[in-house]
Write an enzyme that holds these catalytic residues in place. Structure first.
Site, PDB file in Angstrom:
ATOM      1  NE  ARG A   1      10.233 -12.980  78.119  1.00 33.36           N
ATOM      2  CZ  ARG A   1      11.540 -13.018  77.903  1.00 33.36           C
ATOM      3  NH1 ARG A   1      12.105 -12.092  77.170  1.00 33.36           N
ATOM      4  NH2 ARG A   1      12.293 -13.955  78.446  1.00 33.36           N
TER       5      ARG A   1
ATOM      6  CG  ASP B   1      21.649  -3.446  76.846  1.00 32.25           C
ATOM      7  OD1 ASP B   1      22.312  -4.412  77.246  1.00 32.25           O
ATOM      8  OD2 ASP B   1      20.492  -3.581  76.359  1.00 32.25           O
TER       9      ASP B   1
HETATM   10  C1  LIG Z   1      22.134 -11.637  78.699  1.00 31.06           C
HETATM   11  S1  LIG Z   1      22.524  -9.922  78.713  1.00 31.06           S
HETATM   12  C2  LIG Z   1      24.287  -9.989  78.930  1.00 31.06           C
HETATM   13  C3  LIG Z   1      24.787  -8.957  79.907  1.00 31.06           C
HETATM   14  C4  LIG Z   1      26.288  -9.011  80.187  1.00 31.06           C
HETATM   15  N1  LIG Z   1      27.057  -8.748  78.987  1.00 31.06           N
HETATM   16  C5  LIG Z   1      26.681 -10.324  80.789  1.00 31.06           C
HETATM   17  O1  LIG Z   1      27.315 -11.143  80.139  1.00 31.06           O
HETATM   18  O2  LIG Z   1      26.336 -10.560  81.956  1.00 31.06           O
HETATM   19  C6  LIG Z   1      22.344  -9.526  76.977  1.00 31.06           C
HETATM   20  C7  LIG Z   1      22.176  -8.032  76.747  1.00 31.06           C
HETATM   21  O3  LIG Z   1      22.314  -7.789  75.335  1.00 31.06           O
HETATM   22  C8  LIG Z   1      21.435  -6.749  74.987  1.00 31.06           C
HETATM   23  N2  LIG Z   1      21.189  -6.775  73.540  1.00 31.06           N
HETATM   24  C9  LIG Z   1      20.469  -7.679  72.829  1.00 31.06           C
HETATM   25  N3  LIG Z   1      20.431  -7.340  71.528  1.00 31.06           N
HETATM   26  C10 LIG Z   1      21.168  -6.199  71.416  1.00 31.06           C
HETATM   27  C11 LIG Z   1      21.505  -5.340  70.315  1.00 31.06           C
HETATM   28  N4  LIG Z   1      21.064  -5.598  69.085  1.00 31.06           N
HETATM   29  N5  LIG Z   1      22.254  -4.247  70.570  1.00 31.06           N
HETATM   30  C12 LIG Z   1      22.686  -3.982  71.829  1.00 31.06           C
HETATM   31  N6  LIG Z   1      22.402  -4.743  72.905  1.00 31.06           N
HETATM   32  C13 LIG Z   1      21.643  -5.836  72.695  1.00 31.06           C
HETATM   33  C14 LIG Z   1      20.186  -7.041  75.803  1.00 31.06           C
HETATM   34  O4  LIG Z   1      19.373  -5.891  75.953  1.00 31.06           O
HETATM   35  C15 LIG Z   1      20.794  -7.538  77.117  1.00 31.06           C
HETATM   36  O5  LIG Z   1      20.877  -6.506  78.073  1.00 31.06           O
END
Ligand SMILES: C[S@@+](CC[C@H](N)C(=O)[O-])C[C@H]1O[C@@H](n2cnc3c(N)ncnc32)[C@H](O)[C@@H]1O
Length: 280
Positions: free
Chosen positions: A47, A151
């Site tokens: 990454r 997000d």
């Molecule tokens: C796998 S996606 C899940 C998307 C959606 N909730 C779903 O279930 O399909 C995880 C998301 O969490 C966000 N994320 C990770 N760490 C985070 C944080 N500390 N604060 C806010 N968002 C975060 C990532 O950027 C990503 O877009």
């Protein structure tokens, strides 16, 4: 002889040693709460080597210095590079069915309803919420029903706010639910789909680190925080779910991802359905 010289893995284009991995995973934790296990060394390299290439540098120490200096243009890229944004429309559809029932029930006694998609990624989750509600609850577009979608990752959030997807993202979605709320592109835009203004109007997108301060005031009737905390340590999960609880009143609902659970994490909620919790 290799005395005093660290052996560099030949698969790595840029020298990448344990100390780089340790520093990077510390910074990842600091900025996102995500815990990278030892098995994530290769992933971390892959990454962040893209970021080195993009910045035209060849030394991970230089990259680490940039992040440590708090560089405002690189930090969002640093975060975006490690987060996993996988999502889809109507993912774990039983949550959207429950959402419709719950909002319809609440509207009988409540004027305003607040829903939070926490970790909304590229927007499929909040748009699925809005389309489900618009489809099932007549007049919901004029009611005070608002979805906050947040997000950490600014790039993915910009994509969500654009509301433009390729056709195939809707494969498998219920045509009756989606058809009135999407506009299919023509000419140069063939194969693209734009979300309808009525759907977009229900949603407010904001960048928010779940581990940082939350500026929102109103308590949330329904929170979706799905497939986000899998990357967080137990301690971070505890803090987060207790903060969700503090932002919800008795009877409010919380949905989490299929591989997540609150056992030993937060005891303010009780399980009332498949990964559906109620604030006690
Ligand atoms: C796998 S996606 C899940 C998307 C959606 N909730 C779903 O279930 O399909 C995880 C998301 O969490 C966000 N994320 C990770 N760490 C985070 C944080 N500390 N604060 C806010 N968002 C975060 C990532 O950027 C990503 O877009």
């Amino acid at each position: 002889m290799n005395v005093g010289v660290e052996v560099v893995d030949q698969r790595f284009e840029f020298p990448f040693q344990n100390e780089h991995f340790e520093k990077l995973r510390g910074l990842v934790f600091e900025h996102t709460g995500i815990t990278l296990g030892n098995e994530k060394k290769q992933l971390t390299y892959s990454r962040y080597s893209k970021r080195l290439r993009a910045l035209g540098i060849t030394d991970f120490n230089d990259y680490i210095d940039i992040i440590r200096s708090g560089d405002e243009s690189e930090i969002p890229m640093f975060v975006s590079a490690i987060t996993t944004n996988f999502t889809s429309f109507f993912r774990e559809n039983h949550h959207f069915e429950f959402l419709v029932e719950e909002v319809a029930r609440l509207l009988k006694t409540k004027q305003s309803i607040r829903i939070w998609s926490a970790g909304c990624s590229s927007g499929e989750e909040p748009y699925s919420m809005a389309m489900s509600l618009l489809h099932a609850i007549p007049g919901v577009e004029t009611a005070d029903v608002r979805i906050l979608a947040t997000d950490l990752d600014t790039e993915i959030l910009a994509k969500a706010a654009r509301g433009v997807y390729t056709d195939e993202r809707f494969d498998g979605a219920d045509k009756q639910i989606i058809s009135p709320w999407i506009k299919r592109g023509r000419g140069d835009n063939t194969g693209l789909v734009l979300m309808h203004p009525a759907v977009r109007k229900m949603i407010t997108y904001r960048q928010l680190n779940l581990l940082g301060p939350w500026p929102m005031k109103s308590p949330f009737d329904i929170i979706f925080c799905r497939n986000v905390v899998i990357y967080f340590s137990k301690d971070v999960q505890k803090t987060l779910f207790n903060r969700f609880s503090a932002n919800q009143q008795k009877g409010a609902k919380l949905m989490i991802g299929h591989s997540e659970n609150l056992a030993g994490v937060c005891d303010s909620y009780r399980l009332i359905g498949r990964t559906i919790y109620e604030k006690m």
